[in-house]
Design an enzyme around this catalytic site. Structure first.
Site, mmCIF file in Angstrom:
data_model
loop_
_atom_site.group_PDB
_atom_site.id
_atom_site.type_symbol
_atom_site.label_atom_id
_atom_site.label_comp_id
_atom_site.label_asym_id
_atom_site.label_seq_id
_atom_site.Cartn_x
_atom_site.Cartn_y
_atom_site.Cartn_z
ATOM 1 C CE LYS A 34 37.582 52.279 32.831
ATOM 2 N NZ LYS A 34 36.501 51.498 33.474
ATOM 3 C CG LEU A 35 46.211 55.123 32.974
ATOM 4 C CD1 LEU A 35 46.740 56.418 32.365
ATOM 5 C CD2 LEU A 35 47.277 54.502 33.889
ATOM 6 C CG ASP A 59 37.398 49.600 29.747
ATOM 7 O OD1 ASP A 59 37.612 48.402 30.049
ATOM 8 O OD2 ASP A 59 36.447 50.262 30.217
ATOM 9 C CB ILE A 60 40.507 44.790 29.171
ATOM 10 C CG1 ILE A 60 39.822 44.741 30.545
ATOM 11 C CG2 ILE A 60 42.017 44.998 29.308
ATOM 12 C CD1 ILE A 60 40.149 43.478 31.351
ATOM 13 C CB ALA A 83 41.446 42.706 38.030
ATOM 14 C CD GLU A 84 37.855 48.507 39.530
ATOM 15 O OE1 GLU A 84 38.139 48.739 40.721
ATOM 16 O OE2 GLU A 84 37.998 49.350 38.625
ATOM 17 C CB THR A 125 43.142 35.959 43.449
ATOM 18 O OG1 THR A 125 43.198 35.981 44.877
ATOM 19 C CG2 THR A 125 41.672 35.953 43.049
ATOM 20 C CG ASP A 126 44.962 33.263 47.829
ATOM 21 O OD1 ASP A 126 44.330 34.309 47.579
ATOM 22 O OD2 ASP A 126 45.746 33.163 48.789
ATOM 23 C CD GLU A 127 40.752 37.620 48.118
ATOM 24 O OE1 GLU A 127 39.552 37.891 48.080
ATOM 25 O OE2 GLU A 127 41.617 38.421 48.500
ATOM 26 C CE1 TYR A 153 39.864 40.872 42.865
ATOM 27 C CE2 TYR A 153 40.107 39.472 44.803
ATOM 28 C CZ TYR A 153 40.619 39.991 43.625
ATOM 29 O OH TYR A 153 41.875 39.622 43.206
ATOM 30 C CB SER A 156 34.198 39.422 39.654
ATOM 31 O OG SER A 156 35.364 39.891 40.316
ATOM 32 C CE LYS A 157 41.296 37.973 39.416
ATOM 33 N NZ LYS A 157 42.010 38.702 38.329
ATOM 34 C CG ASN A 183 51.388 39.390 44.890
ATOM 35 O OD1 ASN A 183 51.967 39.577 43.832
ATOM 36 N ND2 ASN A 183 50.847 38.219 45.180
HETATM 37 P P1 NAD Z 1 45.793 46.929 41.097
HETATM 38 O O1 NAD Z 1 44.422 47.343 41.519
HETATM 39 O O2 NAD Z 1 46.959 47.519 41.779
HETATM 40 O O3 NAD Z 1 45.974 47.211 39.528
HETATM 41 C C1 NAD Z 1 44.976 46.952 38.591
HETATM 42 C C2 NAD Z 1 45.329 47.691 37.297
HETATM 43 O O4 NAD Z 1 44.339 47.354 36.311
HETATM 44 C C3 NAD Z 1 45.331 49.209 37.442
HETATM 45 O O5 NAD Z 1 46.462 49.751 36.801
HETATM 46 C C4 NAD Z 1 44.046 49.627 36.723
HETATM 47 O O6 NAD Z 1 44.135 50.920 36.141
HETATM 48 C C5 NAD Z 1 43.925 48.548 35.666
HETATM 49 N N1 NAD Z 1 42.543 48.365 35.208
HETATM 50 C C6 NAD Z 1 41.430 48.262 35.978
HETATM 51 N N2 NAD Z 1 40.348 48.115 35.193
HETATM 52 C C7 NAD Z 1 40.791 48.110 33.918
HETATM 53 C C8 NAD Z 1 40.147 47.977 32.662
HETATM 54 N N3 NAD Z 1 38.806 47.828 32.570
HETATM 55 N N4 NAD Z 1 40.891 47.997 31.533
HETATM 56 C C9 NAD Z 1 42.233 48.168 31.606
HETATM 57 N N5 NAD Z 1 42.898 48.315 32.765
HETATM 58 C C10 NAD Z 1 42.180 48.277 33.907
HETATM 59 O O7 NAD Z 1 45.788 45.342 41.206
HETATM 60 P P2 NAD Z 1 46.987 44.339 41.578
HETATM 61 O O8 NAD Z 1 47.013 44.145 43.035
HETATM 62 O O9 NAD Z 1 48.194 44.715 40.835
HETATM 63 O O10 NAD Z 1 46.398 42.988 40.959
HETATM 64 C C11 NAD Z 1 46.672 42.620 39.602
HETATM 65 C C12 NAD Z 1 46.006 41.287 39.307
HETATM 66 O O11 NAD Z 1 46.505 40.298 40.198
HETATM 67 C C13 NAD Z 1 44.496 41.300 39.509
HETATM 68 O O12 NAD Z 1 43.912 40.541 38.480
HETATM 69 C C14 NAD Z 1 44.285 40.631 40.853
HETATM 70 O O13 NAD Z 1 43.038 39.974 40.896
HETATM 71 C C15 NAD Z 1 45.438 39.648 40.871
HETATM 72 N N6 NAD Z 1 45.956 39.269 42.199
HETATM 73 C C16 NAD Z 1 46.321 40.223 43.111
HETATM 74 C C17 NAD Z 1 46.866 39.846 44.325
HETATM 75 C C18 NAD Z 1 47.297 40.876 45.347
HETATM 76 O O14 NAD Z 1 47.670 40.509 46.467
HETATM 77 N N7 NAD Z 1 47.330 42.159 45.046
HETATM 78 C C19 NAD Z 1 47.019 38.493 44.628
HETATM 79 C C20 NAD Z 1 46.629 37.543 43.685
HETATM 80 C C21 NAD Z 1 46.109 37.942 42.471
HETATM 81 O O1 TDX Z 2 42.231 48.487 56.702
HETATM 82 C C1 TDX Z 2 42.330 47.248 56.650
HETATM 83 N N1 TDX Z 2 42.301 46.540 57.816
HETATM 84 C C2 TDX Z 2 42.381 45.186 57.864
HETATM 85 O O2 TDX Z 2 42.356 44.584 58.947
HETATM 86 C C3 TDX Z 2 42.470 46.520 55.413
HETATM 87 C C4 TDX Z 2 42.504 47.250 54.104
HETATM 88 C C5 TDX Z 2 42.558 45.150 55.476
HETATM 89 N N2 TDX Z 2 42.495 44.483 56.662
HETATM 90 C C6 TDX Z 2 42.578 43.005 56.673
HETATM 91 C C7 TDX Z 2 41.593 42.304 55.761
HETATM 92 C C8 TDX Z 2 42.347 41.073 55.315
HETATM 93 O O3 TDX Z 2 42.168 40.044 56.280
HETATM 94 O O4 TDX Z 2 43.871 42.658 56.164
HETATM 95 C C9 TDX Z 2 43.810 41.503 55.324
HETATM 96 C C10 TDX Z 2 44.337 41.873 53.950
HETATM 97 O O5 TDX Z 2 43.410 42.758 53.354
HETATM 98 P P1 TDX Z 2 43.634 43.363 51.882
HETATM 99 O O6 TDX Z 2 44.956 44.028 51.822
HETATM 100 O O7 TDX Z 2 42.418 44.127 51.518
HETATM 101 O O8 TDX Z 2 43.779 42.024 51.005
HETATM 102 P P2 TDX Z 2 42.805 40.770 50.790
HETATM 103 O O9 TDX Z 2 41.406 41.095 51.087
HETATM 104 O O10 TDX Z 2 43.410 39.604 51.514
HETATM 105 O O11 TDX Z 2 42.958 40.574 49.187
HETATM 106 C C11 TDX Z 2 44.251 40.676 48.564
HETATM 107 O O12 TDX Z 2 44.791 39.402 48.292
HETATM 108 C C12 TDX Z 2 44.227 38.654 47.257
HETATM 109 C C13 TDX Z 2 44.179 41.497 47.276
HETATM 110 O O13 TDX Z 2 43.626 42.767 47.553
HETATM 111 C C14 TDX Z 2 43.409 40.778 46.202
HETATM 112 O O14 TDX Z 2 43.433 41.531 44.996
HETATM 113 C C15 TDX Z 2 44.045 39.437 45.976
HETATM 114 O O15 TDX Z 2 43.296 38.683 45.066
#
Ligand code: NAD
Ligand code: TDX
Length: 339
Positions: A34-35, A59-60, A83-84, A125-127, A153, A156-157, A183
């Site tokens: 969806k960008l 948009d999905i 996802a958001e 996600t592990d959350e 968040y 919803s997951k 990640n």
């Molecule tokens: P991100 O926010 O970087 O990317 C999300 C992407 O989804 C974006 O490109 C956004 O434009 C797109 N998107 C959002 N809503 C949409 C919609 N309605 N239709 C189509 N596209 C849409 O997220 P990320 O960190 O790359 O995470 C990707 C997936 O992995 C998510 O499902 C998240 O829950 C999961 N995940 C993330 C982490 C992490 O540490 N980042 C860890 C475990 C699982």
């Molecule tokens: O400004 C900050 N200061 C801070 O102390 C931010 C942004 C985060 N934090 C802390 C909160 C968390 O304990 O750092 C830790 C990591 O925070 P985030 O990067 O927001 O990640 P988290 O909340 O752990 O969630 C991430 O991992 C699981 C991803 O965003 C999720 O999409 C994924 O599912």
């Protein structure tokens, strides 16, 4: 094979697109995104001209758009990253999280049912397991750990995961779910801990650590996550959940100090700010199942991955400087202005 990758313009999705094009050049990848603020088309620049790659802005949650896409592409698999994804944003405004993360998942799976699919994979996600207490380092999340969420968040997951299981049980949809730990790596949006701290340190701005910074996250280099998903969609069992993690638990404050040290910046930049509401204490994945059943093991050690990541942000300033120069400034002011 023809694989639809949703959310492929985001952090993990784009890394997955690159991984698949390299590892399986015979497979076609169709990226649907969806960008939103988190999606960045410039990230996909290296594959935009690739004849085995197609980008579709959609948009999905848009059923008609998904059906048209499936008519055109007749995909063999769908890997749903869309996802958001930011916990703090979900605390401020949950609604869009429910729409994209739950309704979007349902729409995608309905479309899979209508047109037929070999595999629908949900990137979770592990959350969804909630958090672990700090005084029990012996405890880990297994695939049997009950879902017990904290934030809008993660709720919803978890809701999406329940729906995925329901579509398998009720309609026989061939699904799989992966639940990965935090990640880090290239192309992560600078609102998340590691890239935010790198960007602020480079600008000599305060580094906002929530509370004392003692919360623990289990960090995995993004390419290892991509590799795990690749194995699950090709060799994993239908109807199964796989946890993904590399036993790399770190306190937030230690990561922040490590980044400052690498960049030669003073620890006086650290600012302890008001804690996140409902802040999960500790995440820790037990990856025994994916290791024993599918032979997956992480390849990048944190000490190497974090250096690669910091170097990537140093060498790709234009990518993130463009992001933080726009709407991000309003977000930053709202999230951190009065903290
Ligand atoms: P991100 O926010 O970087 O990317 C999300 C992407 O989804 C974006 O490109 C956004 O434009 C797109 N998107 C959002 N809503 C949409 C919609 N309605 N239709 C189509 N596209 C849409 O997220 P990320 O960190 O790359 O995470 C990707 C997936 O992995 C998510 O499902 C998240 O829950 C999961 N995940 C993330 C982490 C992490 O540490 N980042 C860890 C475990 C699982
Ligand atoms: O400004 C900050 N200061 C801070 O102390 C931010 C942004 C985060 N934090 C802390 C909160 C968390 O304990 O750092 C830790 C990591 O925070 P985030 O990067 O927001 O990640 P988290 O909340 O752990 O969630 C991430 O991992 C699981 C991803 O965003 C999720 O999409 C994924 O599912």
């Amino acid at each position: 094979m023809n694989i639809i990758v949703t959310g492929g313009a985001g952090f993990i999705g784009s890394n997955f697109v690159f991984y698949e094009r390299e590892k399986h050049p015979e497979d076609r990848i169709v990226c649907v995104d969806k960008l939103t603020y988190a999606g960045n088309l410039s990230t996909l620049e290296p594959v935009m001209q690739d004849p085995m790659f197609r980008f579709v802005k959609a948009d999905i949650c848009d059923r008609a758009a998904m059906e048209q896409l499936f008519e055109e592409e007749k995909p063999d698999m769908v890997v749903n990253f869309a996802a958001e994804s930011h916990v703090d944003r979900s605390i401020e405004n949950p609604e869009i999280f429910l729409e994209t993360n739950i309704i979007g998942t349902a729409v995608l799976m309905d479309t899979c049912r209508k047109y037929g699919i070999k595999r629908y994979h949900q990137v979770s996600t592990d959350e969804v397991y909630g958090d672990l207490p700090m005084d029990r380092p012996d405890l880990f999340f297994t695939e049997e750990t009950p879902l017990h969420t904290s934030s809008p968040y993660s709720s919803s997951k978890a809701s999406a995961d329940l729906l995925v299981n329901a579509y398998h049980r009720t309609y026989g949809l061939p699904v799989s779910i992966s639940r990965c730990s935090n990640n880090y790596g290239p192309y992560q949006f600078p609102e998340k801990l590691i890239p935010l701290m790198i960007a602020n340190a480079l600008a000599d701005k305060p580094l906002p650590v929530y509370g004392e910074g003692l919360n623990i996250r289990d960090w995995l280099y993004v390419e290892d996550h991509c590799k795990a998903i690749d194995i699950i969609i090709r060799e994993g069992k239908v109807g199964e959940v796989y946890n993904i993690g590399g036993h790399n638990e770190m306190r937030n404050i230690d990561i922040v100090k490590l980044i400052l040290d690498y960049l030669g910046k003073p620890e006086s930049l650290i600012t302890h700010v008001t804690d996140r509401k409902g802040h999960d204490q500790r995440y820790a994945i037990d990856p025994a199942k994916i290791h024993s059943e599918l032979g997956w093991l992480p390849e990048t050690m944190f000490k190497d991955g974090i250096v690669k990541t910091i170097e990537w942000y140093l060498n790709n300033k234009s990518w993130w400087e463009e992001i933080i120069s726009g709407e991000y400034q309003n977000y930053y002011q709202e999230m951190y202005g009065n903290r």
